[in-house]
Write a protein that holds these residues in place. Structure first.
Motif, PDB file in Angstrom:
ATOM      1  N   LEU A 178      29.568  41.240  10.744  1.00  0.00           N
ATOM      2  CA  LEU A 178      31.021  41.148  10.642  1.00  0.00           C
ATOM      3  C   LEU A 178      31.667  41.209  12.025  1.00  0.00           C
ATOM      4  O   LEU A 178      31.138  41.861  12.939  1.00  0.00           O
ATOM      5  CB  LEU A 178      31.568  42.276   9.776  1.00  0.00           C
ATOM      6  CG  LEU A 178      31.187  42.236   8.290  1.00  0.00           C
ATOM      7  CD1 LEU A 178      31.694  43.494   7.587  1.00  0.00           C
ATOM      8  CD2 LEU A 178      31.735  40.985   7.620  1.00  0.00           C
ATOM      9  N   PRO A 179      32.829  40.576  12.198  1.00  0.00           N
ATOM     10  CA  PRO A 179      33.540  40.673  13.479  1.00  0.00           C
ATOM     11  C   PRO A 179      34.021  42.107  13.724  1.00  0.00           C
ATOM     12  O   PRO A 179      34.193  42.896  12.791  1.00  0.00           O
ATOM     13  CB  PRO A 179      34.735  39.735  13.306  1.00  0.00           C
ATOM     14  CG  PRO A 179      34.435  38.917  12.106  1.00  0.00           C
ATOM     15  CD  PRO A 179      33.539  39.733  11.232  1.00  0.00           C
ATOM     16  N   ILE A 180      34.243  42.434  14.991  1.00  0.00           N
ATOM     17  CA  ILE A 180      34.827  43.717  15.388  1.00  0.00           C
ATOM     18  C   ILE A 180      36.167  43.420  16.055  1.00  0.00           C
ATOM     19  O   ILE A 180      36.233  42.649  17.020  1.00  0.00           O
ATOM     20  CB  ILE A 180      33.910  44.488  16.353  1.00  0.00           C
ATOM     21  CG1 ILE A 180      32.588  44.823  15.666  1.00  0.00           C
ATOM     22  CG2 ILE A 180      34.596  45.766  16.839  1.00  0.00           C
ATOM     23  CD1 ILE A 180      31.556  45.438  16.602  1.00  0.00           C
ATOM     24  N   GLY A 248      24.491  53.029  10.415  1.00  0.00           N
ATOM     25  CA  GLY A 248      23.142  52.505  10.517  1.00  0.00           C
ATOM     26  C   GLY A 248      23.078  51.042  10.903  1.00  0.00           C
ATOM     27  O   GLY A 248      22.222  50.298  10.421  1.00  0.00           O
ATOM     28  N   VAL A 249      23.994  50.604  11.783  1.00  0.00           N
ATOM     29  CA  VAL A 249      24.000  49.221  12.257  1.00  0.00           C
ATOM     30  C   VAL A 249      24.161  49.217  13.775  1.00  0.00           C
ATOM     31  O   VAL A 249      24.429  50.252  14.395  1.00  0.00           O
ATOM     32  CB  VAL A 249      25.138  48.397  11.609  1.00  0.00           C
ATOM     33  CG1 VAL A 249      24.971  48.343  10.099  1.00  0.00           C
ATOM     34  CG2 VAL A 249      26.512  48.973  11.973  1.00  0.00           C
ATOM     35  N   GLY A 250      23.991  48.042  14.371  1.00  0.00           N
ATOM     36  CA  GLY A 250      24.227  47.863  15.802  1.00  0.00           C
ATOM     37  C   GLY A 250      25.428  46.972  16.027  1.00  0.00           C
ATOM     38  O   GLY A 250      26.112  46.555  15.086  1.00  0.00           O
ATOM     39  N   ALA A 251      25.688  46.638  17.310  1.00  0.00           N
ATOM     40  CA  ALA A 251      26.844  45.791  17.623  1.00  0.00           C
ATOM     41  C   ALA A 251      26.622  45.066  18.936  1.00  0.00           C
ATOM     42  O   ALA A 251      25.881  45.530  19.816  1.00  0.00           O
ATOM     43  CB  ALA A 251      28.122  46.618  17.708  1.00  0.00           C
ATOM     44  N   THR A 252      27.277  43.934  19.049  1.00  0.00           N
ATOM     45  CA  THR A 252      27.360  43.192  20.301  1.00  0.00           C
ATOM     46  C   THR A 252      28.828  43.111  20.697  1.00  0.00           C
ATOM     47  O   THR A 252      29.683  42.780  19.866  1.00  0.00           O
ATOM     48  CB  THR A 252      26.790  41.774  20.150  1.00  0.00           C
ATOM     49  OG1 THR A 252      25.402  41.860  19.818  1.00  0.00           O
ATOM     50  CG2 THR A 252      26.953  40.987  21.431  1.00  0.00           C
ATOM     51  N   ILE A 253      29.108  43.434  21.950  1.00  0.00           N
ATOM     52  CA  ILE A 253      30.475  43.367  22.478  1.00  0.00           C
ATOM     53  C   ILE A 253      30.541  42.308  23.564  1.00  0.00           C
ATOM     54  O   ILE A 253      29.700  42.284  24.473  1.00  0.00           O
ATOM     55  CB  ILE A 253      30.920  44.735  23.049  1.00  0.00           C
ATOM     56  CG1 ILE A 253      30.986  45.783  21.944  1.00  0.00           C
ATOM     57  CG2 ILE A 253      32.274  44.614  23.765  1.00  0.00           C
ATOM     58  CD1 ILE A 253      32.005  45.506  20.861  1.00  0.00           C
ATOM     59  N   VAL A 311      38.200  48.015  14.243  1.00  0.00           N
ATOM     60  CA  VAL A 311      38.020  47.646  12.835  1.00  0.00           C
ATOM     61  C   VAL A 311      36.818  46.722  12.692  1.00  0.00           C
ATOM     62  O   VAL A 311      36.666  45.761  13.453  1.00  0.00           O
ATOM     63  CB  VAL A 311      39.277  46.936  12.293  1.00  0.00           C
ATOM     64  CG1 VAL A 311      39.106  46.591  10.815  1.00  0.00           C
ATOM     65  CG2 VAL A 311      40.520  47.793  12.506  1.00  0.00           C
ATOM     66  N   VAL A 312      35.977  47.012  11.722  1.00  0.00           N
ATOM     67  CA  VAL A 312      34.880  46.097  11.390  1.00  0.00           C
ATOM     68  C   VAL A 312      35.428  45.093  10.386  1.00  0.00           C
ATOM     69  O   VAL A 312      35.682  45.413   9.230  1.00  0.00           O
ATOM     70  CB  VAL A 312      33.668  46.856  10.816  1.00  0.00           C
ATOM     71  CG1 VAL A 312      32.579  45.870  10.399  1.00  0.00           C
ATOM     72  CG2 VAL A 312      33.119  47.828  11.854  1.00  0.00           C
ATOM     73  N   GLY A 313      35.634  43.884  10.872  1.00  0.00           N
ATOM     74  CA  GLY A 313      36.274  42.826  10.098  1.00  0.00           C
ATOM     75  C   GLY A 313      37.315  42.145  10.968  1.00  0.00           C
ATOM     76  O   GLY A 313      37.814  42.730  11.936  1.00  0.00           O
ATOM     77  N   GLU A 314      37.643  40.923  10.654  1.00  0.00           N
ATOM     78  CA  GLU A 314      38.649  40.201  11.426  1.00  0.00           C
ATOM     79  C   GLU A 314      40.032  40.535  10.895  1.00  0.00           C
ATOM     80  O   GLU A 314      40.304  40.399   9.703  1.00  0.00           O
ATOM     81  CB  GLU A 314      38.409  38.696  11.345  1.00  0.00           C
ATOM     82  CG  GLU A 314      39.351  37.895  12.227  1.00  0.00           C
ATOM     83  CD  GLU A 314      38.954  36.438  12.356  1.00  0.00           C
ATOM     84  OE1 GLU A 314      39.699  35.686  13.023  1.00  0.00           O
ATOM     85  OE2 GLU A 314      37.915  36.051  11.793  1.00  0.00           O
ATOM     86  N   VAL A 315      40.899  41.000  11.801  1.00  0.00           N
ATOM     87  CA  VAL A 315      42.270  41.367  11.437  1.00  0.00           C
ATOM     88  C   VAL A 315      43.210  40.353  12.077  1.00  0.00           C
ATOM     89  O   VAL A 315      43.298  40.281  13.312  1.00  0.00           O
ATOM     90  CB  VAL A 315      42.609  42.795  11.910  1.00  0.00           C
ATOM     91  CG1 VAL A 315      44.014  43.169  11.460  1.00  0.00           C
ATOM     92  CG2 VAL A 315      41.588  43.791  11.393  1.00  0.00           C
ATOM     93  N   THR A 324      29.173  43.195  14.447  1.00  0.00           N
ATOM     94  CA  THR A 324      28.115  44.117  14.060  1.00  0.00           C
ATOM     95  C   THR A 324      26.834  43.330  13.789  1.00  0.00           C
ATOM     96  O   THR A 324      26.877  42.159  13.398  1.00  0.00           O
ATOM     97  CB  THR A 324      28.497  44.911  12.801  1.00  0.00           C
ATOM     98  OG1 THR A 324      28.882  43.978  11.768  1.00  0.00           O
ATOM     99  CG2 THR A 324      29.640  45.857  13.091  1.00  0.00           C
ATOM    100  N   VAL A 325      25.688  43.979  13.998  1.00  0.00           N
ATOM    101  CA  VAL A 325      24.395  43.337  13.787  1.00  0.00           C
ATOM    102  C   VAL A 325      23.471  44.325  13.058  1.00  0.00           C
ATOM    103  O   VAL A 325      23.678  45.535  13.100  1.00  0.00           O
ATOM    104  CB  VAL A 325      23.750  42.902  15.118  1.00  0.00           C
ATOM    105  CG1 VAL A 325      24.606  41.882  15.837  1.00  0.00           C
ATOM    106  CG2 VAL A 325      23.482  44.099  16.028  1.00  0.00           C
ATOM    107  N   ALA A 326      22.483  43.787  12.401  1.00  0.00           N
ATOM    108  CA  ALA A 326      21.498  44.629  11.744  1.00  0.00           C
ATOM    109  C   ALA A 326      20.623  45.298  12.804  1.00  0.00           C
ATOM    110  O   ALA A 326      20.369  44.752  13.884  1.00  0.00           O
ATOM    111  CB  ALA A 326      20.636  43.794  10.793  1.00  0.00           C
ATOM    112  N   GLY A 327      20.169  46.514  12.487  1.00  0.00           N
ATOM    113  CA  GLY A 327      19.271  47.196  13.406  1.00  0.00           C
ATOM    114  C   GLY A 327      19.769  48.561  13.810  1.00  0.00           C
ATOM    115  O   GLY A 327      20.699  49.118  13.225  1.00  0.00           O
TER     116      GLY A 327
END
Length: 334
Positions: A178-180, A248-253, A311-315, A324-327
């Motif tokens: 999901l977008p951040i 329990g997830v990761g993220a890319t910024i 926010v996790v999701g596009e606003v 967000t990414v799996a892992g």
């Protein structure tokens, strides 16, 4: 960088000079705080929807099928020299925790520490007036509070709000892919630190700190978001890591997508970095896969006061800064 004016120190009381730090940069470091509260979550009750376990923004207790109470408290030392502005900022910051949970604030009480023998009480009245004006803007009643004689001035609020349990925003609900979204620019930490050192006033920083997160929270809920937090003293990286770890997830910024206030990079380059910001970065560094330089990391860890929502999701209407990414809860920065 735009400076609206410089305070005449000989004529004005500079509130920031009466405190060892300022704003949310005065928070106890995140790792140290977690060590202190570990094991203190108390008994688990079915009606407590959000407690101490994941370090969320506020406690949430279910009243019935459709209503839950959101409760929080936040206070800090002066972040700006103007008493009225400090009151507005502190109130907006305290109310933000309710918005970060998807709630609506309904009543607040003031929390005050004041050096009675050092600072005139007329200044305290201005602080309280600022807090009251922001609470009124939020539609939140102010019902008194508590005060103590304190060597350092401190102000904030304990706030109670309500939320629909089925529309709760929480920091353990992030899903991968999901977008951040970030709803306010970063940089108030370095600008506030410069203000404390020089007296320069940054109107844009004040404007973003006094702005309520009400509209951003409403937009996030309308967009179907389930996970959010606000960005305050632990910086974007610290608050993002707490959310990723809880979920329990990761993220890319994408560093280039992160918005900053005018003058923030110059303030960083001139050395106005708080100890709180450096501690934030030290705490998350082992969880970073960073492809940017140290200055960029310091800005991403900058200790914010009354920051925006993450926010996790596009606003709609706000910038997307990553996904967000799996892992594992690792933050990749590129």
């Amino acid at each position: 960088m735009t400076v609206t004016r410089v305070l005449a120190q000989e004529a004005d009381v500079r509130l920031t000079q009466y405190a060892h730090g300022g704003g949310c940069a005065c928070k106890i470091p995140p790792g140290e705080l977690e060590d202190i509260v570990r094991g203190l979550s108390g008994e688990h009750r079915a009606d407590v929807l959000v407690g101490l376990d994941d370090g969320d923004d506020a406690a949430v207790v279910r009243l019935d099928e459709h209503t839950a109470i959101v409760h929080t408290a936040d206070f800090f030392t002066p972040v700006v020299d103007d008493a009225y502005d400090w009151g507005r900022i502190a109130a907006a910051n305290a109310l933000s925790d309710v918005y970060a949970m998807g709630g609506r604030p309904i009543v607040a009480v003031n929390l005050v520490g004041w050096p009675r023998d050092t600072l005139p009480t007329d200044l305290l009245r201005e602080v309280l007036r600022g807090g009251l004006d922001v609470a009124r803007e939020a539609g939140c009643a102010v019902g008194g509070g508590h005060s103590i004689d304190d060597p350092e001035p401190k102000y904030g609020m304990a706030v109670t709000g309500i939320v629909d349990p089925e529309r709760l925003l929480r920091n353990d609900a992030a899903e991968p892919g999901l977008p951040i979204t970030l709803t306010k620019p970063l940089g108030v930490g370095v600008l506030n630190n410069r203000h404390k050192s020089t007296g320069e006033i940054f109107a844009d920083a004040i404007a973003t700190m006094v702005a309520l997160n009400r509209d951003a929270a409403g937009a996030a809920l309308a967009a179907g978001a389930r996970a959010a937090t606000d960005v305050t003293g632990f910086g974007l990286l610290g608050h993002l890591y707490k959310m990723l770890r809880a979920s329990g997830v990761g993220a890319t910024i994408e560093a280039a997508a992160v918005p900053y206030l005018d003058g923030a990079r110059q303030a960083l380059g001139d050395g106005y970095v708080s100890g709180g910001t450096r501690r934030n970065l030290d705490w998350v560094r082992s969880h970073l896969d960073a492809h940017v330089d140290e200055d960029e990391l310091l800005l991403l860890a900058d200790a914010q006061t009354s920051g925006g929502l993450l926010v996790v999701g596009e606003v709609p209407g706000y910038p997307v800064i990553g996904e967000t990414v799996a892992g594992a809860p690792t933050i990749t920065i590129r």
